[in-house]
Design an enzyme around this catalytic site. Sequence first.
Site, short mmCIF file in Angstrom:
data_model
loop_
_atom_site.label_atom_id
_atom_site.label_comp_id
_atom_site.label_asym_id
_atom_site.label_seq_id
_atom_site.Cartn_x
_atom_site.Cartn_y
_atom_site.Cartn_z
NE ARG A 1 -4.27 -1.25 0.17
CZ ARG A 1 -4.93 -1.82 -1.01
NH1 ARG A 1 -3.67 -2.21 -2.02
NH2 ARG A 1 -5.55 -2.14 -0.81
CD GLU B 1 -2.30 3.59 -6.41
OE1 GLU B 1 -1.91 3.54 -5.93
OE2 GLU B 1 -3.40 3.29 -6.11
CG HIS C 1 -2.90 -0.02 -7.59
ND1 HIS C 1 -3.03 0.92 -5.95
CD2 HIS C 1 -2.52 -2.21 -6.96
CE1 HIS C 1 -3.60 -0.16 -4.86
NE2 HIS C 1 -3.06 -1.61 -5.59
#
Length: 317
Positions: A232, A261, A280
């Site tokens: 994370r 993000e 991601h």
Amino acid sequence: MDAVPGPELLARARLLVAPELSAPLVRELERITGRGAEPLGDGEPAGGPLLCVGAALPDAVRNDRLLWFHSVNAGTDPLLAAGPWPAGALLTRTVGRMGERIAQYVLGWVLAECQSVPEYAAQHARAEWRRLPSEPVAGQTALVYGTGDVGGAVAGLLRACGVRTVGVARTARTGPPPPGFDRVIGPDEDAGELAGARWVVAALPLTGATEGFFGAGRFAAVRGATFVNVGRGATVDLGALEAALRGGGVRRAVLDVLPEEPAAPGDPVWRLPRTVITSHSAGITADEDVAVDFAACWEAVREGRRPELTVDVERGY
């Protein structure tokens, strides 16, 4: 600990699915549950207990009518951070083949670095012929933070290449280490391993205890390792990472996740030295993953068992 829904409530539960789910996946969810699906939206649904599948939980169903929410993602911290979790509601998640995918992502970057792939790509763009050194991975150390499904898969694949793998868990382990690891230590024992590691891999969930976990203190202990974050983004203090990159303590960084993000084109994170950012994407879950994991959870609940993919909402994972 949240209760497993009883058979009578489960039989009456309405199936609500997020609009972004594909039609084939929705049909499979309908087949598994034996009922038609309705859209999960921002409005208050009609009466009855609710079984929801999606990535986010609208406020309209964040109440005591929620029986069970199955997340199509593995990380559930955004769900839990969005508001109080309804008391007694079961939360399960999708893992699928995420560990396998993330492990291959990490190994890919490790091997690319050791074979000077980024440098050769840059030389090719300049039409430059120059030999560069290669570096064997065997015998070097990877320090993997997180010893669950993802961390274990990463460690197992690296270990198969001859890498010494040290895991960092919430507490130190006694007895034999879990599969994939040569050793497991607690977070207060990592200074020496950070100094000797060639790769530091972050595979931590985001909790109150892990936010900003990789800060100035830990990065100051690094002596030339490459830092890879597949956990994370908010577990990393980007200012501290930048200082370590510019100071040379951290050799390179590969960041699949960021605190915010997506990163805008003007975000300073794009200018971190010797850093690659991916979107991601290391452990994207596919429709098949959602269907298989939901089916396993459904079978467990029908049998009165707590699904293995249940999230402890107090701990956040």
